[in-house]
Motif scaffolding. Structure first.
Motif, PDB file in Angstrom:
ATOM      1  N   ARG A  31     -10.598   2.939   0.058  1.00  0.00           N
ATOM      2  CA  ARG A  31      -9.453   2.146   0.075  1.00  0.00           C
ATOM      3  C   ARG A  31      -9.793   0.897   1.051  1.00  0.00           C
ATOM      4  O   ARG A  31      -9.273  -0.118   0.758  1.00  0.00           O
ATOM      5  CB  ARG A  31      -8.309   2.718   0.314  1.00  0.00           C
ATOM      6  N   SER A  64       0.226  -4.125   0.114  1.00  0.00           N
ATOM      7  CA  SER A  64       0.365  -2.975  -0.626  1.00  0.00           C
ATOM      8  C   SER A  64      -0.665  -1.883  -0.441  1.00  0.00           C
ATOM      9  O   SER A  64      -0.140  -0.600  -0.311  1.00  0.00           O
ATOM     10  CB  SER A  64       0.483  -3.297  -1.993  1.00  0.00           C
ATOM     11  N   ALA A  65      -1.942  -2.452  -0.580  1.00  0.00           N
ATOM     12  CA  ALA A  65      -3.214  -1.535  -0.354  1.00  0.00           C
ATOM     13  C   ALA A  65      -3.140  -0.837   1.163  1.00  0.00           C
ATOM     14  O   ALA A  65      -3.316   0.253   1.150  1.00  0.00           O
ATOM     15  CB  ALA A  65      -4.210  -2.305  -0.472  1.00  0.00           C
ATOM     16  N   ASN A  67      -0.351  -0.747   2.801  1.00  0.00           N
ATOM     17  CA  ASN A  67       0.671   0.398   2.908  1.00  0.00           C
ATOM     18  C   ASN A  67       0.403   1.683   2.360  1.00  0.00           C
ATOM     19  O   ASN A  67       0.587   3.090   2.843  1.00  0.00           O
ATOM     20  CB  ASN A  67       1.919  -0.135   2.205  1.00  0.00           C
ATOM     21  N   SER A  68      -0.292   1.683   1.324  1.00  0.00           N
ATOM     22  CA  SER A  68      -0.988   2.985   0.671  1.00  0.00           C
ATOM     23  C   SER A  68      -1.729   3.962   1.512  1.00  0.00           C
ATOM     24  O   SER A  68      -1.480   4.974   1.690  1.00  0.00           O
ATOM     25  CB  SER A  68      -1.579   2.677  -0.765  1.00  0.00           C
ATOM     26  N   LYS A  71       0.630   5.384   4.072  1.00  0.00           N
ATOM     27  CA  LYS A  71       1.227   6.561   3.332  1.00  0.00           C
ATOM     28  C   LYS A  71       0.375   7.834   3.449  1.00  0.00           C
ATOM     29  O   LYS A  71       0.566   9.048   3.738  1.00  0.00           O
ATOM     30  CB  LYS A  71       1.753   6.269   2.060  1.00  0.00           C
TER      31      LYS A  71
END
Length: 107
Positions: A31, A64-65, A67-68, A71
């Motif tokens: 990621r 967004s990536a 944030n992933s 998480k």
């Protein structure tokens, strides 16, 4: 005598380390590699004077990536590090967690 210069984001917490399963490490690394590529692409877009809206769209996708990744790390931290430290009576981990969450919520 040379000075030791520390990165501002590096914290020495008595050499504590995470213990992620190899599959999680691979997933996080993949990621982060994609995110790194996205950031390089955005930089290229800026250098080529690409239309602002297109750059903003790519920035939103990159955020967004990120944030992933956050998480995944937070879940592992709660289910692993925090749980283990609480079981060992280290309740100060809750204060540490609250500070971490406050940092995540800054905008």
């Amino acid at each position: 005598m040379s000075e030791l210069i520390e990165e501002p984001f590096v914290m020495d917490n008595s050499c504590r380390k995470s213990h992620h399963p190899l599959s999680v490490k691979r997933d996080l690394t993949n990621r982060l590699n994609r995110i790194e590529g996205q950031v390089r692409g955005i930089k290229g877009m800026v250098e080529k004077d690409v239309y602002c809206d297109d750059i903003i769209t790519q920035l939103a996708a990159t955020q967004s990536a990120l944030n992933s990744v956050t998480k995944v790390l937070l879940e592992g931290h709660l289910k692993g590090c925090v749980k283990d430290r609480l079981e060992n009576g280290e309740e100060e981990v809750l204060d540490e967690l609250l500070i971490t969450i406050q940092k995540m919520m800054r905008k």
